[in-house]
Design an enzyme around this catalytic site. Structure first.
Site, PDB file in Angstrom:
ATOM      1  N   ASN A  60       7.489  12.128  16.565  1.00  0.00           N
ATOM      2  CA  ASN A  60       6.762  13.380  16.653  1.00  0.00           C
ATOM      3  C   ASN A  60       5.374  13.137  17.263  1.00  0.00           C
ATOM      4  O   ASN A  60       5.012  12.008  17.592  1.00  0.00           O
ATOM      5  CB  ASN A  60       6.656  14.018  15.270  1.00  0.00           C
ATOM      6  CG  ASN A  60       6.627  15.531  15.325  1.00  0.00           C
ATOM      7  OD1 ASN A  60       6.034  16.118  16.216  1.00  0.00           O
ATOM      8  ND2 ASN A  60       7.275  16.167  14.357  1.00  0.00           N
ATOM      9  N   HIS A  72      -7.444  -8.588  11.800  1.00  0.00           N
ATOM     10  CA  HIS A  72      -8.678  -9.300  12.135  1.00  0.00           C
ATOM     11  C   HIS A  72      -9.105 -10.132  10.931  1.00  0.00           C
ATOM     12  O   HIS A  72      -8.915  -9.721   9.783  1.00  0.00           O
ATOM     13  CB  HIS A  72      -9.777  -8.309  12.522  1.00  0.00           C
ATOM     14  CG  HIS A  72      -9.378  -7.414  13.651  1.00  0.00           C
ATOM     15  ND1 HIS A  72      -9.459  -7.794  14.962  1.00  0.00           N
ATOM     16  CD2 HIS A  72      -8.853  -6.166  13.648  1.00  0.00           C
ATOM     17  CE1 HIS A  72      -9.013  -6.813  15.731  1.00  0.00           C
ATOM     18  NE2 HIS A  72      -8.636  -5.812  14.952  1.00  0.00           N
ATOM     19  N   LYS A  84       3.654  -3.572   1.494  1.00  0.00           N
ATOM     20  CA  LYS A  84       4.664  -4.555   1.074  1.00  0.00           C
ATOM     21  C   LYS A  84       6.020  -4.128   1.628  1.00  0.00           C
ATOM     22  O   LYS A  84       6.259  -2.947   1.882  1.00  0.00           O
ATOM     23  CB  LYS A  84       4.728  -4.654  -0.455  1.00  0.00           C
ATOM     24  CG  LYS A  84       3.474  -5.255  -1.070  1.00  0.00           C
ATOM     25  CD  LYS A  84       3.625  -5.414  -2.579  1.00  0.00           C
ATOM     26  CE  LYS A  84       2.369  -6.054  -3.175  1.00  0.00           C
ATOM     27  NZ  LYS A  84       2.478  -6.209  -4.648  1.00  0.00           N
TER      28      LYS A  84
END
Length: 204
Positions: free
Chosen positions: A84, A114, A165
């Protein structure tokens, strides 16, 4: 090892490397062309998608604008995938998506990270971890999927969830951080939304 060779190894590298930037800008120009297409220019969109993506199956549909850090050059789509409006795929390394998976508006799939150490961020260092999303998933509006995540087959991720997770097959998962709410079960064969029953005689 050249900086470009570290894109897919998980090692620290500098994304501002000239060789990486040269390739990235070419890919982003093609993505720009895709996002400027008219709704009636479906053939042009499909032709550009085949050029842009690392792999893309038949029957995929992407609503512009579509955002991708490497112009979809590291994205592997199966068949019949739907995105979408406003989907962002930070494809500094590979993103794999299985057949029939749907993405709601404003979903972000990120592979880039990072370092925590400020001195390394100041120098512009980055690392990447691939994301894998299974077949027949529904990723709700505004979901954020973090680097290195694997999502199994037939998974529904509720709108606004932050996936930090891995998620197993055949579950509904929601929240921030995203957690498994329940398994897909027999109730879902009878009801498609709240008290709305599936009329199987109308299903082709």
């Amino acid at each position: 090892m050249a900086m470009k060779d570290k894109l897919h190894t998980g090692e620290l590298y500098l994304p501002s490397d000239k060789e990486i930037m040269h390739d990235q800008l070419k890919r982003l120009d093609r993505l720009y062309d895709f996002n400027q297409t008219r709704p009636s220019e479906m053939d042009k969109r499909h032709a550009l998608m085949k050029e842009m993506f690392a792999e893309i199956g038949e029957g995929c549909y992407i609503e512009p604008p579509f955002y991708s850090n490497m112009g979809a050059g590291h994205i592997h789509f199966g068949k019949n995938i739907y995105c979408n409006f406003g989907v962002t795929m930070v494809d500094d390394t590979h993103i794999y998506v299985g057949d029939y998976t749907m993405f709601g508006p404003n979903v972000t799939v990120a592979t880039a990270g990072h370092p925590i150490l400020p001195e390394l961020r100041e120098q512009g260092y980055q690392y990447n971890a691939p994301v894998r999303i299974g077949k027949n998933c529904w990723i709700g509006a505004g979901v954020l999927i973090m680097p290195g995540i694997t999502i199994g087959d037939n998974v529904v991720v509720g709108a606004g969830s932050v996936v930090t997770k891995n998620l197993p097959d055949n579950v509904i998962a929601v929240g921030n951080p995203c957690r498994v709410l329940r398994k897909v079960n027999e109730h879902d064969r009878e009801y498609y939304f709240k008290d709305k029953k599936i009329d199987w005689s109308e299903i082709e």
